[in-house]
Design a protein around this motif. Structure first.
Motif: not given
Length: 412
Positions: A160-164, A169-176, A184-187, A193-196
């Motif tokens: 969340f610091d990175a998103l702020s 941000y590249i992110k897997s929905a399920v970690n390999y 996903m909704k929280a992310y 909030e940060a226009d990321a």
């Protein structure tokens, strides 16, 4: 959902009883698997569905061999990639015109990142988990080198610091590796909030958990079709772009097939209005035909039931693993786990080969992880029971220590 998925079998007979009441049991008969093989690598390459083989054979021996170039019209080849994107949209909770089957996950990550960067605020950066699948990290770093933006490898707990800070941000929905499922909704809420912009990798999620891109507020995603979707080796990827964002996205690899009027042969690129604007080259029709058949496996499947069974199969594996005394690195709660369970096992590689010799095919991830994929369409509870019995026997007798099980294959 209240059903027999909530019960964890404590005997083989109880596992058989769960199979007898499984509402998804009918799907198993349509998959072509060798006799005496329990296939636990659907997260690496799913097995062929009978309809996939039929479609592939018809495409090769009829549409191609007899129809030749005319099949672009008569067999619907020209629109097949977009058609399959529309069909796949139902599995991820998106609109049909927001999904396109094209290229590979690697290429689509790059195309979406380049399209998204001008729309982000904050730092000019592309972020990726430090424990993300290597390809995602490679693409992020290469993209950063080409564009002059920063590449930030995000450590656990710093998401969340990175998103702020904004950016992509590249992110897997399920970690390999672990199978951990992301909220996903929280992310997405944090990204807004940060226009990321989050770029989701759905490779280990699609076809095994109940995805809903709309409910999550997701804007961009890509994923493969050869894992739980069973599209075949090297099957093409898909990408998703939210319809309100689509008009603002400009692919860095514009192709003739993504042009609004390709047969006008205009020298100036005018993109299509839907996700097909991301088509770069001529689609692989043979692979698409196999995927078309493979997706038929999901025609009558309740994705919530599919998700629940995947969780229950994993629960059974984890319960038995803990009885054996193995370290589980996947989340214990099914709601926080995707379709696979990973165990840390000393001498894991020869153990996987010993399992393979007994008909239980899984995969190994260096240095010490055995990964079991639980595809609910063709795996049974009794399969998981027998797997764990075989694993216990191999560990107890140390039969894994035979020389032939130590010889490394190129692909693990």
């Amino acid at each position: 959902m209240q059903n027999n998925f909530m019960k964890i079998a404590t005997t083989r007979d109880e596992a058989l009883a769960l199979d007898a009441q499984d509402p998804l049991a009918h799907a198993r008969a349509q998959f072509k698997l060798p006799d005496n093989v329990t296939y636990l690598v659907g997260h690496s390459l799913g097995p062929p569905h009978s309809a996939a083989l039929e479609k592939l054979n018809h495409c090769a021996t009829d549409s191609w061999a007899k129809g030749l170039v005319g099949s672009w019209n008569s067999a619907g080849w020209f629109d097949l990639a977009a058609k399959l994107g529309g069909k796949l949209s139902g599995l991820i909770g998106a609109h049909p015109d927001e999904v396109m089957v094209t290229d590979t996950v690697s290429v689509n990550l790059f195309k979406l990142a380049a399209s998204a960067l001008p729309l982000t605020q904050g730092k000019r950066q592309i972020c990726v988990d430090a424990e993300e699948f290597p390809t995602d990290q490679y693409i992020a770093e290469a993209f950063a080198d080409l564009t002059g933006v920063a590449c930030r490898r995000v450590k656990p707990g710093e998401d969340f610091d990175a998103l702020s800070d904004g950016g992509i941000y590249i992110k897997s929905a399920v970690n390999y590796r672990s199978g951990e499922r992301v909220d996903m909704k929280a992310y997405e809420a944090k990204a807004r909030e940060a226009d990321a912009l989050l770029l989701w990798d759905l490779s280990h999620a699609t076809g095994v958990i109940n995805l809903d891109m709309k409910a999550a507020g997701a804007k961009l995603a890509t994923g493969c079709t050869y894992k739980y979707l069973n599209g075949g080796p090297g099957a093409p990827s898909f990408l998703y772009a939210e319809k309100n964002l689509l008009p603002k996205l400009h692919t860095p690899l514009p192709g003739w097939m993504g042009h609004a009027a390709p047969f006008e042969f205009n020298g100036q690129y005018v993109p299509r209005e839907d996700a097909a604007r991301f088509a770069s080259g001529t689609p692989p029709i043979l692979s698409l035909s196999a995927l078309e058949g493979a997706l038929e496996a999901f025609d009558d499947i309740d994705m919530k039931a599919l998700d629940a069974k995947a969780g229950a199969l994993g629960d059974l594996c984890i319960a038995r693993a803990e009885e054996i005394g193995l370290k589980v690195i996947s989340p214990r709660e099914a709601s926080k786990r995707g379709g696979h369970v990973s165990l840390k096992v000393k001498n894991g590689y020869p153990v996987t080969r010993a399992l393979h010799a007994q008909g239980f095919q899984s995969d190994f991830r260096s240095p010490d992880t055995i990964r079991f994929g639980f595809s609910p369409l063709y795996l049974r509870y009794v399969d998981v029971w027998d797997l764990m019995e075989a694993l216990k026997e191999i560990l107890d007798t140390k039969s894994w220590d035979a020389p032939e099980f130590h010889a490394r294959s190129k692909v693990t």
